[in-house]
Design a protein around this motif. Sequence first.
Motif, PDB file in Angstrom:
ATOM      1  N   LEU A 127       0.824  -1.209   0.000  1.00  0.00           N
ATOM      2  CA  LEU A 127       0.000   0.000   0.000  1.00  0.00           C
ATOM      3  C   LEU A 127       0.858   1.259   0.000  1.00  0.00           C
ATOM      4  O   LEU A 127       0.528   2.255  -0.645  1.00  0.00           O
ATOM      5  CB  LEU A 127      -0.918  -0.008   1.221  1.00  0.00           C
ATOM      6  N   GLN A 128       1.979   1.199   0.706  1.00  0.00           N
ATOM      7  CA  GLN A 128       2.847   2.369   0.761  1.00  0.00           C
ATOM      8  C   GLN A 128       3.510   2.626  -0.584  1.00  0.00           C
ATOM      9  O   GLN A 128       3.710   3.777  -0.986  1.00  0.00           O
ATOM     10  CB  GLN A 128       3.903   2.195   1.852  1.00  0.00           C
ATOM     11  N   GLN A 129       3.856   1.560  -1.305  1.00  0.00           N
ATOM     12  CA  GLN A 129       4.474   1.729  -2.617  1.00  0.00           C
ATOM     13  C   GLN A 129       3.495   2.291  -3.637  1.00  0.00           C
ATOM     14  O   GLN A 129       3.905   2.803  -4.680  1.00  0.00           O
ATOM     15  CB  GLN A 129       5.020   0.378  -3.112  1.00  0.00           C
ATOM     16  N   LEU A 130       2.197   2.195  -3.349  1.00  0.00           N
ATOM     17  CA  LEU A 130       1.202   2.797  -4.230  1.00  0.00           C
ATOM     18  C   LEU A 130       1.062   4.298  -4.002  1.00  0.00           C
ATOM     19  O   LEU A 130       0.203   4.935  -4.617  1.00  0.00           O
ATOM     20  CB  LEU A 130      -0.156   2.111  -4.021  1.00  0.00           C
ATOM     21  N   LYS A 131       1.899   4.835  -3.090  1.00  0.00           N
ATOM     22  CA  LYS A 131       1.909   6.275  -2.795  1.00  0.00           C
ATOM     23  C   LYS A 131       0.594   6.761  -2.210  1.00  0.00           C
ATOM     24  O   LYS A 131       0.175   7.905  -2.425  1.00  0.00           O
ATOM     25  CB  LYS A 131       2.237   7.089  -4.059  1.00  0.00           C
ATOM     26  N   LEU A 132      -0.058   5.885  -1.437  1.00  0.00           N
ATOM     27  CA  LEU A 132      -1.292   6.287  -0.792  1.00  0.00           C
ATOM     28  C   LEU A 132      -0.983   7.051   0.495  1.00  0.00           C
ATOM     29  O   LEU A 132       0.037   6.814   1.130  1.00  0.00           O
ATOM     30  CB  LEU A 132      -2.146   5.054  -0.469  1.00  0.00           C
ATOM     31  N   PRO A 133      -1.854   7.946   0.899  1.00  0.00           N
ATOM     32  CA  PRO A 133      -1.632   8.671   2.160  1.00  0.00           C
ATOM     33  C   PRO A 133      -1.616   7.721   3.347  1.00  0.00           C
ATOM     34  O   PRO A 133      -2.266   6.677   3.338  1.00  0.00           O
ATOM     35  CB  PRO A 133      -2.824   9.641   2.225  1.00  0.00           C
ATOM     36  N   PHE A 134      -0.902   8.138   4.378  1.00  0.00           N
ATOM     37  CA  PHE A 134      -0.779   7.307   5.579  1.00  0.00           C
ATOM     38  C   PHE A 134      -2.136   7.013   6.203  1.00  0.00           C
ATOM     39  O   PHE A 134      -2.389   5.895   6.666  1.00  0.00           O
ATOM     40  CB  PHE A 134       0.126   8.024   6.592  1.00  0.00           C
ATOM     41  N   ILE A 135      -3.035   8.002   6.210  1.00  0.00           N
ATOM     42  CA  ILE A 135      -4.329   7.819   6.851  1.00  0.00           C
ATOM     43  C   ILE A 135      -5.224   6.859   6.066  1.00  0.00           C
ATOM     44  O   ILE A 135      -6.285   6.469   6.557  1.00  0.00           O
ATOM     45  CB  ILE A 135      -5.054   9.169   7.018  1.00  0.00           C
ATOM     46  N   ILE A 136      -4.803   6.474   4.862  1.00  0.00           N
ATOM     47  CA  ILE A 136      -5.574   5.524   4.059  1.00  0.00           C
ATOM     48  C   ILE A 136      -4.947   4.136   4.118  1.00  0.00           C
ATOM     49  O   ILE A 136      -5.638   3.145   4.372  1.00  0.00           O
ATOM     50  CB  ILE A 136      -5.673   5.998   2.592  1.00  0.00           C
ATOM     51  N   TYR A 137      -3.607   4.048   3.904  1.00  0.00           N
ATOM     52  CA  TYR A 137      -3.034   2.716   3.775  1.00  0.00           C
ATOM     53  C   TYR A 137      -2.901   1.977   5.111  1.00  0.00           C
ATOM     54  O   TYR A 137      -2.987   0.748   5.155  1.00  0.00           O
ATOM     55  CB  TYR A 137      -1.695   2.739   3.025  1.00  0.00           C
ATOM     56  N   LEU A 138      -2.726   2.697   6.221  1.00  0.00           N
ATOM     57  CA  LEU A 138      -2.635   2.001   7.506  1.00  0.00           C
ATOM     58  C   LEU A 138      -3.977   1.398   7.921  1.00  0.00           C
ATOM     59  O   LEU A 138      -4.044   0.203   8.236  1.00  0.00           O
ATOM     60  CB  LEU A 138      -2.107   2.946   8.586  1.00  0.00           C
ATOM     61  N   PRO A 139      -5.089   2.172   7.920  1.00  0.00           N
ATOM     62  CA  PRO A 139      -6.382   1.531   8.233  1.00  0.00           C
ATOM     63  C   PRO A 139      -6.752   0.429   7.248  1.00  0.00           C
ATOM     64  O   PRO A 139      -7.333  -0.584   7.639  1.00  0.00           O
ATOM     65  CB  PRO A 139      -7.376   2.696   8.167  1.00  0.00           C
ATOM     66  N   ALA A 140      -6.410   0.614   5.957  1.00  0.00           N
ATOM     67  CA  ALA A 140      -6.733  -0.407   4.961  1.00  0.00           C
ATOM     68  C   ALA A 140      -6.009  -1.711   5.262  1.00  0.00           C
ATOM     69  O   ALA A 140      -6.593  -2.805   5.169  1.00  0.00           O
ATOM     70  CB  ALA A 140      -6.364   0.088   3.563  1.00  0.00           C
ATOM     71  N   ALA A 141      -4.732  -1.629   5.643  1.00  0.00           N
ATOM     72  CA  ALA A 141      -3.968  -2.836   5.974  1.00  0.00           C
ATOM     73  C   ALA A 141      -4.538  -3.520   7.205  1.00  0.00           C
ATOM     74  O   ALA A 141      -4.637  -4.757   7.260  1.00  0.00           O
ATOM     75  CB  ALA A 141      -2.505  -2.478   6.192  1.00  0.00           C
TER      76      ALA A 141
END
Length: 256
Positions: A127-141
């Motif tokens: 998710l981080q390599q997709l350049k998503l914001p922190f507030i999106i990729y952490l809850p998504a994971a």
Amino acid sequence: MQASSASKFDVLTRLDVRSKMLIAALAAVMTIALSSLNSQLLLFTTSLLYLFALGRYKLIFVSYAASLLMMALSVGFASVLALFIPSMGKSLELSSLCIPFLRALTVMNTILPMAFTGRLQNILNGLQQLKLPFIIYLPAAVIIRFIPTFAGDVKQIWESLKIRGFKINPWQCTIHPIRTTRLLFTPLLFRALKTSDELGIAAELKGLHAGSNSGSMHRRRFGKHDIAAITLVLLICTGAVLLQIYFPTDIKAAMR
């Protein structure tokens, strides 16, 4: 040695987590965009084969049983409302329910393999390599990893009730709703809250925070399996679109 060390989910573990995310995203978009019964059947059938590659047939059976139970409950409550609002009765026909149910099952078929074959660290990195914001990729994971963790909690509580001599089945849940709530649903609620906290703490212990570049330390390129899987998915999506265009069969006519 190679045979003994081979992963049970060898087909799915070879895929990058971003490929599985793309498959799930495309499935969600296509199920919403397309309304043809033929298109939905194609998406459902191929996604079901993808789910079978997981190799956990008991999990598949339980997931489908729970999904069908929830669908039956929704139809039951809607039927009660239809007694007071007759216009709702038209939406309870099998032809009208087929497409929404197929959409839900298709999305489930693509999410379960992603959830049960990905470690938290790999999901976060992807998710981080997709350049998503922190507030999106952490809850998504955390949400993705919550599914298999919660499934383990359900199994643990179920086994503890069996050891204590309690029988939990649909009939017992119906005639003893208060006891079922106390013995089953209340523990599940507290376990779900604890699990979400543990997954969030696990992410923090891995050194992830806003502005963290930990994902760049574990970059993984798409391999031949990823390219083949994405190509196959795009072909399936193209086929579904063509079915929508050239065979826009009316749902009611198809179910007759």
